[in-house]
Write a protein that holds these residues in place. Structure first.
Motif, PDB file in Angstrom:
ATOM      1  N   CYS B 134      30.419  29.007 -18.270  1.00 45.53           N
ATOM      2  CA  CYS B 134      30.092  27.754 -17.595  1.00 45.53           C
ATOM      3  C   CYS B 134      31.235  27.356 -16.674  1.00 45.53           C
ATOM      4  O   CYS B 134      31.037  26.874 -15.558  1.00 45.53           O
ATOM      5  N   GLY B 135      32.449  27.557 -17.170  1.00 40.76           N
ATOM      6  CA  GLY B 135      33.610  27.243 -16.352  1.00 40.76           C
ATOM      7  C   GLY B 135      33.596  28.054 -15.061  1.00 40.76           C
ATOM      8  O   GLY B 135      33.775  27.510 -13.966  1.00 40.76           O
ATOM      9  N   VAL B 136      33.364  29.344 -15.191  1.00 39.18           N
ATOM     10  CA  VAL B 136      33.310  30.202 -14.007  1.00 39.18           C
ATOM     11  C   VAL B 136      32.194  29.751 -13.068  1.00 39.18           C
ATOM     12  O   VAL B 136      32.382  29.633 -11.849  1.00 39.18           O
ATOM     13  N   ALA B 137      31.024  29.454 -13.655  1.00 38.79           N
ATOM     14  CA  ALA B 137      29.887  29.041 -12.830  1.00 38.79           C
ATOM     15  C   ALA B 137      30.188  27.735 -12.111  1.00 38.79           C
ATOM     16  O   ALA B 137      29.896  27.571 -10.923  1.00 38.79           O
ATOM     17  N   ALA B 138      30.802  26.791 -12.837  1.00 39.53           N
ATOM     18  CA  ALA B 138      31.126  25.506 -12.223  1.00 39.53           C
ATOM     19  C   ALA B 138      32.147  25.702 -11.105  1.00 39.53           C
ATOM     20  O   ALA B 138      32.065  25.077 -10.048  1.00 39.53           O
ATOM     21  N   PHE B 139      33.093  26.607 -11.355  1.00 39.14           N
ATOM     22  CA  PHE B 139      34.108  26.886 -10.343  1.00 39.14           C
ATOM     23  C   PHE B 139      33.469  27.492  -9.094  1.00 39.14           C
ATOM     24  O   PHE B 139      33.748  27.083  -7.968  1.00 39.14           O
ATOM     25  N   MET B 140      32.576  28.450  -9.328  1.00 43.95           N
ATOM     26  CA  MET B 140      31.961  29.139  -8.189  1.00 43.95           C
ATOM     27  C   MET B 140      31.012  28.245  -7.403  1.00 43.95           C
ATOM     28  O   MET B 140      30.810  28.431  -6.208  1.00 43.95           O
ATOM     29  N   THR B 141      30.345  27.297  -8.111  1.00 40.66           N
ATOM     30  CA  THR B 141      29.310  26.523  -7.433  1.00 40.66           C
ATOM     31  C   THR B 141      29.755  25.099  -7.121  1.00 40.66           C
ATOM     32  O   THR B 141      28.967  24.295  -6.655  1.00 40.66           O
ATOM     33  N   GLY B 142      31.007  24.799  -7.404  1.00 42.23           N
ATOM     34  CA  GLY B 142      31.483  23.451  -7.126  1.00 42.23           C
ATOM     35  C   GLY B 142      32.331  23.410  -5.867  1.00 42.23           C
ATOM     36  O   GLY B 142      32.783  24.439  -5.369  1.00 42.23           O
ATOM     37  N   GLY B 143      32.534  22.207  -5.348  1.00 33.46           N
ATOM     38  CA  GLY B 143      33.443  22.018  -4.206  1.00 33.46           C
ATOM     39  C   GLY B 143      33.082  22.856  -2.992  1.00 33.46           C
ATOM     40  O   GLY B 143      31.917  23.179  -2.778  1.00 33.46           O
ATOM     41  N   TRP B 144      34.090  23.207  -2.226  1.00 30.37           N
ATOM     42  CA  TRP B 144      33.813  23.937  -0.982  1.00 30.37           C
ATOM     43  C   TRP B 144      33.201  25.301  -1.256  1.00 30.37           C
ATOM     44  O   TRP B 144      32.361  25.778  -0.503  1.00 30.37           O
ATOM     45  N   ARG B 145      33.622  25.896  -2.384  1.00 26.86           N
ATOM     46  CA  ARG B 145      33.115  27.222  -2.702  1.00 26.86           C
ATOM     47  C   ARG B 145      31.602  27.167  -2.934  1.00 26.86           C
ATOM     48  O   ARG B 145      30.839  28.013  -2.453  1.00 26.86           O
ATOM     49  N   GLY B 146      31.174  26.136  -3.669  1.00 27.81           N
ATOM     50  CA  GLY B 146      29.757  25.991  -3.971  1.00 27.81           C
ATOM     51  C   GLY B 146      28.928  25.741  -2.724  1.00 27.81           C
ATOM     52  O   GLY B 146      27.846  26.298  -2.564  1.00 27.81           O
ATOM     53  N   ARG B 147      29.454  24.902  -1.841  1.00 23.04           N
ATOM     54  CA  ARG B 147      28.703  24.648  -0.601  1.00 23.04           C
ATOM     55  C   ARG B 147      28.559  25.925   0.200  1.00 23.04           C
ATOM     56  O   ARG B 147      27.486  26.220   0.737  1.00 23.04           O
ATOM     57  N   ALA B 148      29.655  26.698   0.268  1.00 23.36           N
ATOM     58  CA  ALA B 148      29.594  27.957   1.012  1.00 23.36           C
ATOM     59  C   ALA B 148      28.560  28.891   0.380  1.00 23.36           C
ATOM     60  O   ALA B 148      27.766  29.532   1.066  1.00 23.36           O
ATOM     61  N   LEU B 149      28.561  28.930  -0.952  1.00 20.91           N
ATOM     62  CA  LEU B 149      27.642  29.809  -1.678  1.00 20.91           C
ATOM     63  C   LEU B 149      26.191  29.424  -1.407  1.00 20.91           C
ATOM     64  O   LEU B 149      25.334  30.262  -1.101  1.00 20.91           O
ATOM     65  N   ARG B 150      25.925  28.123  -1.474  1.00 21.00           N
ATOM     66  CA  ARG B 150      24.538  27.679  -1.270  1.00 21.00           C
ATOM     67  C   ARG B 150      24.124  27.843   0.190  1.00 21.00           C
ATOM     68  O   ARG B 150      22.988  28.190   0.483  1.00 21.00           O
ATOM     69  N   ALA B 151      25.083  27.629   1.082  1.00 24.77           N
ATOM     70  CA  ALA B 151      24.783  27.847   2.498  1.00 24.77           C
ATOM     71  C   ALA B 151      24.437  29.306   2.740  1.00 24.77           C
ATOM     72  O   ALA B 151      23.460  29.632   3.428  1.00 24.77           O
ATOM     73  N   GLY B 216      15.312  25.434 -13.877  1.00 25.98           N
ATOM     74  CA  GLY B 216      15.577  24.901 -12.535  1.00 25.98           C
ATOM     75  C   GLY B 216      16.382  25.879 -11.718  1.00 25.98           C
ATOM     76  O   GLY B 216      17.502  26.222 -12.058  1.00 25.98           O
ATOM     77  N   ARG B 217      15.762  26.317 -10.633  1.00 27.24           N
ATOM     78  CA  ARG B 217      16.389  27.273  -9.748  1.00 27.24           C
ATOM     79  C   ARG B 217      17.479  26.578  -8.953  1.00 27.24           C
ATOM     80  O   ARG B 217      17.283  25.477  -8.448  1.00 27.24           O
ATOM     81  N   GLY B 218      18.653  27.201  -8.837  1.00 29.54           N
ATOM     82  CA  GLY B 218      19.653  26.653  -7.943  1.00 29.54           C
ATOM     83  C   GLY B 218      20.846  25.985  -8.607  1.00 29.54           C
ATOM     84  O   GLY B 218      21.776  25.595  -7.921  1.00 29.54           O
ATOM     85  N   HIS B 219      20.827  25.828  -9.930  1.00 33.37           N
ATOM     86  CA  HIS B 219      21.992  25.232 -10.584  1.00 33.37           C
ATOM     87  C   HIS B 219      22.216  25.898 -11.941  1.00 33.37           C
ATOM     88  O   HIS B 219      21.261  26.154 -12.658  1.00 33.37           O
ATOM     89  N   TRP B 220      23.479  26.173 -12.272  1.00 33.61           N
ATOM     90  CA  TRP B 220      23.723  26.893 -13.527  1.00 33.61           C
ATOM     91  C   TRP B 220      23.267  26.103 -14.732  1.00 33.61           C
ATOM     92  O   TRP B 220      22.872  26.665 -15.756  1.00 33.61           O
ATOM     93  N   MET B 221      23.279  24.754 -14.643  1.00 38.21           N
ATOM     94  CA  MET B 221      22.816  23.976 -15.783  1.00 38.21           C
ATOM     95  C   MET B 221      21.323  24.176 -15.997  1.00 38.21           C
ATOM     96  O   MET B 221      20.843  24.139 -17.127  1.00 38.21           O
ATOM     97  N   GLY B 222      20.614  24.412 -14.898  1.00 35.31           N
ATOM     98  CA  GLY B 222      19.185  24.710 -15.025  1.00 35.31           C
ATOM     99  C   GLY B 222      18.970  25.949 -15.875  1.00 35.31           C
ATOM    100  O   GLY B 222      18.075  25.997 -16.720  1.00 35.31           O
ATOM    101  N   ALA B 223      19.829  26.951 -15.655  1.00 29.97           N
ATOM    102  CA  ALA B 223      19.710  28.191 -16.425  1.00 29.97           C
ATOM    103  C   ALA B 223      19.887  27.905 -17.916  1.00 29.97           C
ATOM    104  O   ALA B 223      19.160  28.429 -18.762  1.00 29.97           O
ATOM    105  N   ILE B 224      20.851  27.044 -18.237  1.00 32.81           N
ATOM    106  CA  ILE B 224      21.096  26.744 -19.658  1.00 32.81           C
ATOM    107  C   ILE B 224      19.928  25.978 -20.264  1.00 32.81           C
ATOM    108  O   ILE B 224      19.441  26.304 -21.340  1.00 32.81           O
ATOM    109  N   ILE B 225      19.443  24.970 -19.511  1.00 32.27           N
ATOM    110  CA  ILE B 225      18.296  24.207 -20.016  1.00 32.27           C
ATOM    111  C   ILE B 225      17.134  25.154 -20.300  1.00 32.27           C
ATOM    112  O   ILE B 225      16.518  25.123 -21.366  1.00 32.27           O
ATOM    113  N   GLY B 226      16.842  26.039 -19.332  1.00 30.34           N
ATOM    114  CA  GLY B 226      15.730  26.974 -19.487  1.00 30.34           C
ATOM    115  C   GLY B 226      15.940  27.897 -20.673  1.00 30.34           C
ATOM    116  O   GLY B 226      15.024  28.124 -21.472  1.00 30.34           O
ATOM    117  N   ALA B 227      17.143  28.423 -20.812  1.00 34.39           N
ATOM    118  CA  ALA B 227      17.411  29.362 -21.902  1.00 34.39           C
ATOM    119  C   ALA B 227      17.225  28.681 -23.253  1.00 34.39           C
ATOM    120  O   ALA B 227      16.589  29.224 -24.157  1.00 34.39           O
TER     121      ALA B 227
END
Ligand SMILES: Nc1ncnc2c1ncn2[C@@H]1O[C@H](COP(=O)(O)OP(=O)(O)OP(=O)(O)O)[C@@H](O)[C@H]1O
Ligand SMILES: [Mg+2]
Lengths: 244, 286, 299
Positions: B134-151, B216-227
């Motif tokens: 979760c830490g890695v996912a939050a790091f990758m998808t948060g802040g500038w890194r996350g915006r770049a990833l989603r873009a 929920g597609r698009g957020h790591w928390m969605g993956a956890i909820i689904g699992a």
């Protein structure tokens, strides 16, 4: 010379979209680009921003040849752009779209990309464009003209030296267009960036651009002061010829 | 804790790992099912380490992770040329080729698989792995890194022109999600005590897709909820247990049609998209 | 040598059934832009109807064929109503539609599979012997059964009919227009919704007939008859690209012969992963299939 395009050329299949186009842009200058539909304006911008590789020719910024650079490296040089048919990230909010521009500029300058600093700059830009109230919404929920402003704010956000705008006035009411042209002039005034503006709305274009360049069938047919270019027989023919 | 519940909780954790790995790919524009293949690599690494190589579990994990770091980006590579559904099919083919290979090699015990993997995994292991991931996912998808990833995921071309090196980003995500997959498979093998090829095939692919879409597609928390939801559904709705697949299928359709952003999307509405509001303004608003 | 010939023969028969399976899948993919995973269960339904009616009624085979086809068609419409029609209303772009409909069809497929599994009590169901008496012909060492002939001929005829409908009729022209651009088709006056429905019905019927034929060929069916074919079907249409019946035949033959003739020469690991290898190789080399036309790049 800020930008120098030398002999840009590209063909798609058999169609020569851009044919030996050369021109220059001085620092802080606003250059307007006109031409009938399909005359190769967008393709020119696509090459100049390296979204497509030129078939032939060279592009320099401040004397540095960037023809072979990857598109993501251009922000660092100080080049940004908008798109003819809006290309905002549809699942990112207005503020996040602009933040992408801000963080790109910070990366280019090597300043640490801290959230606090990014957002402060984002809010500044949103205020400047008068779109702060829309910060948290998705772009698709906004009127077309407002989305255009968002896209322009995103392009300006990286504090570029040269911005390419592809038909920024298209689909805008005359009030919106007037406000936008004032915004662009203000930005140029305060930051000294150069603009290359493609548009069919010649009236508004002439009110902001110092110089015009006209394309027809991928070639430059006239270049110079607005009045001279617009009364040039070749330009008149290219417009009238396609309109009839 | 009741044994059944703790077992379910443990499985929820392991499934969350794969679901997050898959989700990271989806966020950066690569609908990749490869994490299920990586799960199988991790599971076989665990089994081989315990039975054939005679090395400790940690060494087995290290080997699996190494393979993932090297080949994870490679499996992600085609996304440059092929996108959307076609890339999903390529990654599915990757999963099934792995399945087919292990079920035909004597070394991996063919269709029978490998028994005798020590039962080591407990809730703590899974919990720690999940927190780290979760830490890695939050790091990758948060802040500038996350915006770049989603873009990069939404419009790679424009993302490039915004200074995002889309291709590199996707390769990094390929490596990260492969490693997560390997860890999940490793934990699973040490939990059930054996591996066999049927564990990591089409059924698992369906299971993981279901989790990601419903959560929920698009957020790591969605993956956890689904699992958590899909894994514990049979336990929650015990009377419906034998209708599990029907319930899963119906949920898939309903969510895909009515809630394209999944269950997390319902909460996602409250996500802060406008950026932090400065205190002066917040006061003025009240 | 005789073994090779015999396996060629068997490969031909398998390929015929694969073609029939992939035909409906391919048409739906081309026209609706949907990779219909529930197609597998329509196939299975054809087999299920056959064994159930065969065991519980005295109906003759030709009647059962008709009933199975209609049942497959109706089931296909039901799947559409639940899984695809709501998405058509939403007017998604092609990429979103492809992924979302993959999910909804996966849901439909999961539901149907689990229902069939319950109906068949998780076991293989034999074909009632009264429906079909197998006759064997020997040509020297080669063996040919009437079931094989029936499967091959039916598949051949139905493939030709489909080709003719798509390429040579008014309906086919509208269909191809629809595949190219639903909006354009609507503008030139094609009533799209009925066309979608008829296409889905026809493809469901084709799937059910293919399922029935395989049940006759193998004299048995189970809940996974169709699911087992799904990946082969996907491999075939990926190889063919959109809208090429020739490519479909080639794909079916590669897989059919790979499984029969190939089993004599190829290591078993290659043989059993053939469909996935086909998907991998084709998509990596030619993303639009060997026969599909590449779409022009959008700027
Ligand atoms: N990716 C492409 N593939 C094939 N042909 C292309 C491509 N991009 C542009 N063209 C062709 O190149 C020519 C120039 O197109 P371009 O979009 O640059 O014109 P434009 O001046 O921007 O026109 P408009 O005013 O309509 O925007 C046209 O004939 C167009 O069809
Ligand atoms: Mg243009």
């Amino acid at each position: 010379m800020l930008l120098e395009a030398r002999g840009l050329h590209i063909a798609f299949g058999g169609v020569i979209a851009v044919d030996e186009v050369s021109f220059t842009v001085k620092a802080g200058e606003i250059l307007g680009m006109v031409g009938a539909n399909g005359s190769g304006k967008t393709t020119c911008l696509n090459m100049l921003t390296r979204l497509i590789a030129p078939g032939r020719g060279a592009m320099m910024l401040d004397g540095q040849d960037y023809t072979a650079l990857a598109p993501d490296r251009l922000v660092a040089l100080g080049i940004s752009r908008t798109f003819q048919n809006l290309r905002l990230f549809k699942d990112l909010s207005v503020a996040e779209n602009v933040a992408l521009g801000v963080q790109a500029g910070m990366q280019a300058k090597g300043t640490p990309r801290r959230e606090r600093a990014i957002w402060a700059r984002v809010h500044e830009l949103l205020d400047m464009g008068g779109i702060r109230v829309h910060a948290g919404v998705l772009p698709a929920s906004l009127p077309y003209g407002t989305q255009r402003v968002v896209e322009i704010a995103r392009a300006l956000a990286s504090s570029p030296r040269l911005v390419f705008l592809d038909e920024p006035f298209a689909g805008m009411s005359s009030d919106e267009a007037r406000m936008l042209s004032k915004l662009l002039l203000d930005v140029r005034e305060s930051s000294g960036m150069a603009l290359v503006i493609v548009d069919h709305n010649v009236e508004v274009l002439v009110s902001v651009a110092e110089r015009l360049i006209a394309l027809a069938e991928g070639r430059v047919i006239a270049e110079g002061a607005a009045a001279a270019v617009l009364s040039d027989p070749a330009v008149v023919r290219s417009y009238v010829g396609t309109d009839v | 804790m009741d044994g059944e519940w703790s077992a379910t909780l443990l499985l929820c954790g392991i499934y969350s790992l794969v679901a997050i790995a898959t989700q990271l790919g989806i966020i950066c524009g690569a609908f990749s099912l490869a994490p299920i293949g990586w799960m199988s690599v991790g599971a076989y690494a665990a089994a081989l380490a315990a039975t054939k190589w005679q090395v400790g579990g940690a060494t087995g994990l290290a080997i699996g992770v190494l393979v993932a770091v090297v080949f994870g980006p490679l499996v992600m590579l085609p996304v440059r040329r092929i996108s959307g559904l076609y890339f999903a099919l390529v990654s599915l083919a990757f999963v099934l080729v792995i399945q087919s290979v292990v079920s035909h090699m004597d070394y991996t015990g063919r269709a029978l698989g490998i028994f005798g993997v020590p039962l080591l995994t407990n809730l703590w292991h899974v919990g720690i792995a999940l927190v780290l991931v979760c830490g890695v996912a939050a790091f990758m998808t948060g802040g500038w890194r996350g915006r770049a990833l989603r873009a990069a995921g939404q419009d790679p071309k424009v993302a490039y022109s915004m200074g995002v090196n889309v291709a590199n980003l996707q390769l990094v995500v390929g490596a990260i999600s492969a490693v997560i997959g390997v860890v999940a498979g490793f934990l699973y093998a040490h939990y059930v005590g054996y591996v066999d090829p049927t564990q990591y095939g089409f059924a698992m692919v369906v299971q993981v897709i279901t989790m990601v879409i419903i959560g929920g597609r698009g957020h790591w928390m969605g993956a956890i909820i689904g699992a958590f939801l899909i894994t514990s559904l049979p336990l929650i709705l015990r009377p419906l247990a034998e209708w599990r697949d029907v319930v899963n299928g119906a949920l898939l359709i309903v969510v895909a049609v009515l809630l394209p952003a999944g269950i997390f999307g319902v909460f996602g509405l409250f996500r802060r998209r406008a950026g932090p509001v400065d205190p002066a303004e917040a006061k003025a608003g009240h | 040598m005789y073994l090779v010939l015999q396996q060629c023969l068997n490969g031909l028969v398998l390929a015929s059934d694969y073609t029939l399976f992939a035909l409906g899948l391919s048409v739906i993919w081309g026209v609706l832009k949907v990779l219909n995973l529930a197609h597998a269960e329509l196939f299975t339904a054809g087999g299920l109807v056959t064994v159930m009616l065969g065991a519980n009624t005295g109906l003759p085979l030709p009647v059962i064929v008709v009933i199975a086809a209609v049942a497959g068609g109706l089931l296909s419409l039901l799947v559409d109503t639940v899984a695809f029609w709501p998405l058509r209303l939403k007017k998604l772009n092609t990429e979103e539609l492809e992924l979302t409909s993959l999910i909804t069809s996966l849901g439909a497929s999961t539901i149907l599979l689990s229902l069939v599994d319950r109906i068949t009590k998780h076991a293989a169901q034999p074909l009632p012997p009264r429906l079909f008496t197998v006759m064997t012909w020997r040509f020297g060492p080669l063996i040919l059964t009437n079931a094989q002939v029936l499967v091959t001929l039916t598949a051949l005829v139905l493939t030709l009919v489909t080709w003719w409908v798509v390429r040579r009729t008014q309906y086919g022209r509208a269909l191809r227009g629809l595949a190219f651009s639903p909006d354009m088709a609507r503008v030139v006056g094609v009533r799209t919704e009925p066309l979608f429905r008829w296409t889905l019905f026809a493809c469901g019927a084709l799937a059910a007939i293919a399922g029935l034929l395989l049940t006759i060929l193998l004299a048995t069916m189970d809940a996974y008859s169709g699911a087992n074919l799904m990946l082969k079907g996907i491999a075939i249409i990926v190889l063919a690209g959109s809208g090429s019946i020739l490519g479909l035949l080639l794909g079916a033959f590669i897989l059919g012969f790979g499984e029969t003739v190939g089993s004599l020469f190829l290591p078993s690991v290659i043989e059993s992963s053939l469909p996935f290898l086909v998907i991998l190789v084709v998509l990596l080399i030619r993303p639009h299939g060997l026969f599909g036309e590449s779409e022009s790049v959008r700027t």
